[in-house]
Scaffold this active site. Structure first.
Site, PDB file in Angstrom:
ATOM      1  N   ASN A 107      -3.643   3.315   3.919  1.00  0.00           N
ATOM      2  CA  ASN A 107      -3.548   4.721   3.994  1.00  0.00           C
ATOM      3  C   ASN A 107      -2.075   5.274   3.547  1.00  0.00           C
ATOM      4  OD1 ASN A 107      -4.252   7.840   4.743  1.00  0.00           O
ATOM      5  ND2 ASN A 107      -2.366   7.124   5.976  1.00  0.00           N
TER       6      ASN A 107
ATOM      7  N   TYR B 145       1.112   9.148  -9.676  1.00  0.00           N
ATOM      8  CA  TYR B 145       0.329   9.345  -8.450  1.00  0.00           C
ATOM      9  C   TYR B 145      -1.000   9.271  -9.116  1.00  0.00           C
ATOM     10  CZ  TYR B 145      -1.948  11.282  -4.227  1.00  0.00           C
ATOM     11  OH  TYR B 145      -2.499  11.485  -3.179  1.00  0.00           O
TER      12      TYR B 145
ATOM     13  N   LYS C 212      -3.785   6.057  -7.843  1.00  0.00           N
ATOM     14  CA  LYS C 212      -4.988   6.283  -7.157  1.00  0.00           C
ATOM     15  C   LYS C 212      -6.192   5.753  -8.058  1.00  0.00           C
ATOM     16  CE  LYS C 212      -3.331   8.031  -3.283  1.00  0.00           C
ATOM     17  NZ  LYS C 212      -3.328   6.915  -2.115  1.00  0.00           N
TER      18      LYS C 212
END
Ligand code: NAD
Length: 249
Positions: free
Chosen positions: A92, A157, A161
């Site tokens: 996470n 970013y 992902k």
């Protein structure tokens, strides 16, 4: 509910925000949990808060450098020593940045990739060995809505992902035969400390186009992790589950 009774989970970035909500949800569902954070101080603070809620919670905290294979190996061995197994890994921990491509420094790009991608690989690799030997397990990753739409600044970013989604699908296909399920949750705008600090006006602007008309709560994201970690999702692997109120950035 006792959906995770007898299971041991490792949650990276478990000291606050979405990670801490996952830790609480897992503990409340009978799991033993090791929360991992970046600093001893924040780990201790999170542990103290949890013990205040319930002094009997089986929870420990560690702070290995998540992309360092030796430190991760040592940390996961400590988890096995403390709780006897490692059944669920939640990758996470993550950082976001919105640098423009015109000024983006390669070292800043590398920093995002190191935590958001390299550490997912390193932790998953370490857990995979343990889980295979144990006869199975669950690996869950925190992706993001930007893994579907990209975002108009800070390309590292969303790139990181997209990579997380790719790793999720690929590892699910690779490890299914070893009874290891791999899934991801892609949150939308979620009310963590970072978002809570934004001015009211900005929050209104961000939430206005979201079909459900509001941002998500960390607990709502944690519910998706609980479902995917539990046997209720026993035939689900390789998916990235959006928890975003149908938002489109
Ligand atoms: P947060 O900043 O509140 O928490 C981040 C967590 O990661 C903390 O526990 C921190 O200790 C840990 N962390 C940060 N840098 C680290 C490092 N170098 N090594 C180890 N741990 C480190 O963030 P959050 O909003 O709860 O985000 C958690 C995850 O959810 C991230 O992967 C993020 O990309 C993703 N996400 C968040 C949102 C949102 O709106 N909050 C939306 C989509 C996806």
């Amino acid at each position: 509910m006792d959906l995770l009774k007898g299971k041991t989970a490792v949650v990276t970035g478990g000291t606050r925000g979405i990670g801490l909500a996952i830790v609480k949800k897992f503990l409340a569902n009978g799991a033993k949990v090791a929360l991992l954070g970046s600093r001893q101080e924040t780990v201790d603070k999170a542990l103290a808060g949890l013990k205040e809620e319930n002094s009997n919670y089986p929870v420990i905290g560690l702070c290995p450098a998540l992309s360092n294979p030796e430190q991760v190996h040592e940390a996961f061995q400590k988890v096995k020593e403390a709780f006897g197994s490692l059944d669920i890994l939640v990758n996470n921990a993550g950082v976001s940045a919105r640098d423009s491509i015109y000024q983006y420094k390669p070292e800043d790009f590398a920093k995002v990739m190191d935590l958001n991608v390299n550490s997912v690989f390193v932790c998953s690799r370490e857990a995979a060995g343990i889980m295979k030997e144990q006869g199975g397990g669950v690996i869950l990753n925190t992706s993001s809505m930007v893994s579907i739409y990209g975002q108009p600044a800070g390309c590292a970013y969303p790139a990181s992902k997209f990579a997380v989604n790719g790793m999720t699908k690929s590892l699910a296909r690779e490890m299914g035969r070893d009874n290891i399920r791999v899934n991801a949750v892609a949150p939308g705008v979620t009310r963590t400390d970072m978002v809570a600090a934004l001015p009211e006006e900005m929050v209104k602007r961000i939430t206005a186009p979201i079909p459900l008309g509001r941002m998500g709560e960390p607990e709502e994201v944690a519910d998706a992790f609980l479902f995917l970690a539990s046997d209720m999702a026993s035939y689900i692997t390789g998916v990235t589950l959006s928890v975003d109120g149908a938002a489109m950035v």
